[in-house]
Write a protein that holds these residues in place. Structure first.
Motif, PDB file in Angstrom:
ATOM      1  N   GLY A   6       3.726   4.878   3.399  1.00 30.95           N
ATOM      2  CA  GLY A   6       3.781   3.475   2.988  1.00 30.95           C
ATOM      3  C   GLY A   6       2.706   2.626   3.623  1.00 30.95           C
ATOM      4  N   LEU A   7       1.956   3.196   4.590  1.00 36.75           N
ATOM      5  CA  LEU A   7       0.853   2.479   5.224  1.00 36.75           C
ATOM      6  C   LEU A   7      -0.474   2.952   4.638  1.00 36.75           C
ATOM      7  N   SER A   8      -1.510   2.208   4.894  1.00 34.83           N
ATOM      8  CA  SER A   8      -2.840   2.615   4.458  1.00 34.83           C
ATOM      9  C   SER A   8      -3.359   3.741   5.345  1.00 34.83           C
ATOM     10  N   ASP A   9      -4.457   4.356   4.946  1.00 36.39           N
ATOM     11  CA  ASP A   9      -5.065   5.404   5.775  1.00 36.39           C
ATOM     12  C   ASP A   9      -5.431   4.855   7.154  1.00 36.39           C
ATOM     13  N   ARG A  10      -5.994   3.658   7.198  1.00 37.46           N
ATOM     14  CA  ARG A  10      -6.355   3.060   8.488  1.00 37.46           C
ATOM     15  C   ARG A  10      -5.115   2.785   9.325  1.00 37.46           C
ATOM     16  N   GLY A  11      -4.059   2.344   8.674  1.00 37.80           N
ATOM     17  CA  GLY A  11      -2.820   2.100   9.402  1.00 37.80           C
ATOM     18  C   GLY A  11      -2.244   3.364   9.989  1.00 37.80           C
ATOM     19  N   ARG A  12      -2.234   4.452   9.206  1.00 41.00           N
ATOM     20  CA  ARG A  12      -1.715   5.720   9.708  1.00 41.00           C
ATOM     21  C   ARG A  12      -2.564   6.255  10.853  1.00 41.00           C
ATOM     22  N   ARG A  13      -3.870   6.114  10.732  1.00 40.42           N
ATOM     23  CA  ARG A  13      -4.737   6.601  11.816  1.00 40.42           C
ATOM     24  C   ARG A  13      -4.440   5.869  13.124  1.00 40.42           C
ATOM     25  N   HIS A  14      -4.206   4.571  13.025  1.00 39.65           N
ATOM     26  CA  HIS A  14      -3.903   3.831  14.265  1.00 39.65           C
ATOM     27  C   HIS A  14      -2.556   4.272  14.842  1.00 39.65           C
ATOM     28  N   TYR A  34       4.765 -10.623  -1.016  1.00 38.48           N
ATOM     29  CA  TYR A  34       4.568 -10.077   0.323  1.00 38.48           C
ATOM     30  C   TYR A  34       3.143 -10.352   0.803  1.00 38.48           C
ATOM     31  N   PHE A  35       2.987 -10.420   2.137  1.00 39.38           N
ATOM     32  CA  PHE A  35       1.676 -10.635   2.747  1.00 39.38           C
ATOM     33  C   PHE A  35       1.301  -9.511   3.722  1.00 39.38           C
ATOM     34  N   ASN A  36       2.259  -9.093   4.550  1.00 35.21           N
ATOM     35  CA  ASN A  36       1.943  -8.057   5.527  1.00 35.21           C
ATOM     36  C   ASN A  36       3.216  -7.406   6.036  1.00 35.21           C
ATOM     37  N   PHE A  77      -1.758  -5.310   6.118  1.00 34.30           N
ATOM     38  CA  PHE A  77      -1.798  -6.272   5.023  1.00 34.30           C
ATOM     39  C   PHE A  77      -1.479  -5.567   3.708  1.00 34.30           C
ATOM     40  N   VAL A  78      -0.770  -6.291   2.830  1.00 37.28           N
ATOM     41  CA  VAL A  78      -0.256  -5.671   1.608  1.00 37.28           C
ATOM     42  C   VAL A  78      -0.498  -6.575   0.406  1.00 37.28           C
ATOM     43  N   ARG A  79      -0.364  -5.982  -0.754  1.00 38.84           N
ATOM     44  CA  ARG A  79      -0.425  -6.734  -1.999  1.00 38.84           C
ATOM     45  C   ARG A  79       0.895  -7.481  -2.209  1.00 38.84           C
ATOM     46  N   ALA A  80       0.957  -8.260  -3.254  1.00 42.83           N
ATOM     47  CA  ALA A  80       2.167  -9.045  -3.538  1.00 42.83           C
ATOM     48  C   ALA A  80       3.402  -8.170  -3.669  1.00 42.83           C
ATOM     49  N   ASP A  81       3.223  -6.913  -4.152  1.00 44.79           N
ATOM     50  CA  ASP A  81       4.353  -6.011  -4.349  1.00 44.79           C
ATOM     51  C   ASP A  81       4.625  -5.136  -3.133  1.00 44.79           C
ATOM     52  N   ASP A  82       4.016  -5.435  -1.998  1.00 44.99           N
ATOM     53  CA  ASP A  82       4.242  -4.758  -0.713  1.00 44.99           C
ATOM     54  C   ASP A  82       3.513  -3.427  -0.590  1.00 44.99           C
ATOM     55  N   THR A  83       2.661  -3.071  -1.531  1.00 54.81           N
ATOM     56  CA  THR A  83       1.863  -1.862  -1.388  1.00 54.81           C
ATOM     57  C   THR A  83       0.663  -2.166  -0.492  1.00 54.81           C
ATOM     58  N   PRO A  84       0.255  -1.204   0.351  1.00 51.56           N
ATOM     59  CA  PRO A  84      -0.758  -1.501   1.366  1.00 51.56           C
ATOM     60  C   PRO A  84      -2.175  -1.554   0.816  1.00 51.56           C
ATOM     61  N   VAL A  85      -2.976  -2.403   1.422  1.00 53.56           N
ATOM     62  CA  VAL A  85      -4.429  -2.382   1.232  1.00 53.56           C
ATOM     63  C   VAL A  85      -5.005  -1.774   2.509  1.00 53.56           C
ATOM     64  N   GLU A  86      -6.301  -1.514   2.522  1.00 53.70           N
ATOM     65  CA  GLU A  86      -6.879  -0.863   3.697  1.00 53.70           C
ATOM     66  C   GLU A  86      -6.996  -1.796   4.899  1.00 53.70           C
ATOM     67  N   ALA A  87      -6.957  -3.100   4.686  1.00 55.45           N
ATOM     68  CA  ALA A  87      -7.127  -4.052   5.784  1.00 55.45           C
ATOM     69  C   ALA A  87      -5.947  -3.991   6.743  1.00 55.45           C
ATOM     70  N   VAL A  88      -6.261  -3.825   8.034  1.00 55.84           N
ATOM     71  CA  VAL A  88      -5.242  -3.837   9.081  1.00 55.84           C
ATOM     72  C   VAL A  88      -5.774  -4.617  10.278  1.00 55.84           C
TER      73      VAL A  88
END
Length: 368
Positions: free
Chosen positions: A174-182, A311-313, A327-338
């Motif tokens: 449910g997190l972005s690639d950058r989020g998972r790496r962190h 949703y925002f984050n 950070f996420v899209r309006a539907d809570d899906t993740p973008v790469e920005a963290v």
């Protein structure tokens, strides 16, 4: 006739709803809660790890609002008589705001209620805190946001102690690639091991029997997966979903009882797209504000608008000096920005403090 508004539950949603209802409608409002202190539920992992949290007496939070507070437990709701039965008295209502929240599900997996600890409330977090002060390895069951926060908080507080996170899904799903790496870097830094893709069959006094006859040994099991709600709504005859949450329309009003509203974890709330909102104070607080707005509109003879929410984050604390803001899209899906590190930790702390500030000054909440 001025309606009597009764609010059940003084969590993040119920407190905001009661204060806004008193302010906007001018009607008498009674708030009922089993405890006489406000619980910052999003800080329970901090309490469990040994940090001191301030007492938040509910009466102090209600000073000057005109809201009447009753510290008692709800045992029954009579929808036909519009009566709430408490252990010590009965309250009649014209409008009911149902905000009894959720609790950790300790009945679905054998042994959880007897052997597992939770961070769902002050009493259980305190029990875990006392146990953690003694020696022992820790297994945190649940790979969601709560499980991640609990595991990292314990590992940071007790360096060198064996801490494992046990999840049936992929770590960081449910997190972005950058989020998972962190998350991977953080768990490695704190020495937390992961057991992924397994299902816990039961909990016993020495660990976790798994499906397939395997097991994980652990002195302390912390259960953070699965939530359930009170059966009071279903028993009262309100329309509920398969999980027992009250089914509401776009204005947060019960689809079966027009004199009842539901907010927070106890309500099945959806965006205007039909997407169900996840359980979180970040959704419960604005939903509570919107429910009161809808109620106020109806009392004034206006047609209320449906809830519009995006949703925002997602904010995940990783101990006291690190966090992950996904950070996420309006539907809570993740973008790469963290956002990560100390800046993210300050961001998360600001969010948590803002959630409490909303209890003191609910007019500052969004959607007011």
């Amino acid at each position: 006739m001025t309606p009597h508004i009764v609010v059940l539950g003084a969590g993040y949603s119920g407190m905001v709803a009661s204060k806004l209802a008193a302010r906007r409608t001018g009607a008498p409002v009674t708030l009922v809660n089993a405890r006489d202190t406000f619980v910052e539920r999003v800080r329970m992992h901090q309490l469990a790890s040994g940090q001191e949290l301030p007492e938040r007496p509910i009466k102090e939070l209600l000073e000057g609002t005109g809201v009447d507070f009753v510290a008692d437990r709800v045992i029954h709701i009579d929808a036909d008589r519009r009566t709430v039965v408490l252990t010590g008295q009965e309250l009649r209502y014209d409008v009911l705001i149902y905000a009894l929240g959720s609790r950790t599900d300790l009945s679905s997996v054998p042994g959880t209620s007897e052997y597992a600890y939770t961070v769902a409330d002050v009493d259980n977090a305190t029990r875990l805190r006392e146990r953690l002060e003694k020696e022992g390895s820790v297994a945190v069951v649940g790979g969601g946001l709560t499980g991640i926060e609990v595991a990292t908080e314990i590992a940071e507080t007790y360096p060198g102690r064996e801490v494992r996170l046990v999840t049936s899904s992929e770590f960081g799903a449910g997190l972005s690639d950058r989020g998972r790496r962190h998350l991977h870097r953080t768990f490695k830094r704190l020495g937390i091991s992961r057991v992924e893709g397994v299902r816990v069959a039961s909990v016993d006094g020495s660990g976790l029997p798994l499906d397939g006859n395997d097991r994980l040994e652990a002195d302390i099991v912390v259960w953070t997966t699965g939530f359930e709600v009170s059966r009071l709504a279903a028993e009262a005859g309100f329309a509920v979903d398969s999980r027992g949450r009250m089914v509401v329309d776009g204005t947060l009003r019960s689809v079966s009882h027009p004199d009842v509203y539901a907010v927070g974890d106890a309500a099945a709330v959806r965006r205007n797209t039909g997407q169900e909102l996840r359980m979180a104070c970040a959704t419960g607080i604005p939903a509570a504000a919107h429910a009161v707005r809808a109620l106020t509109d109806r009392l004034a003879g206006r047609e209320p608008r449906d809830l519009h929410f995006r949703y925002f984050n997602q904010c995940i604390s990783l101990g006291r000096h690190d966090a992950l803001i996904q950070f996420v899209r309006a539907d809570d899906t993740p973008v790469e920005a963290v956002l990560t590190g100390r800046t993210a930790a300050k961001y998360k702390e600001t969010i948590v403090r803002s959630a409490y500030l909303a209890q003191r000054h609910p007019a500052l909440t969004a959607l007011t």
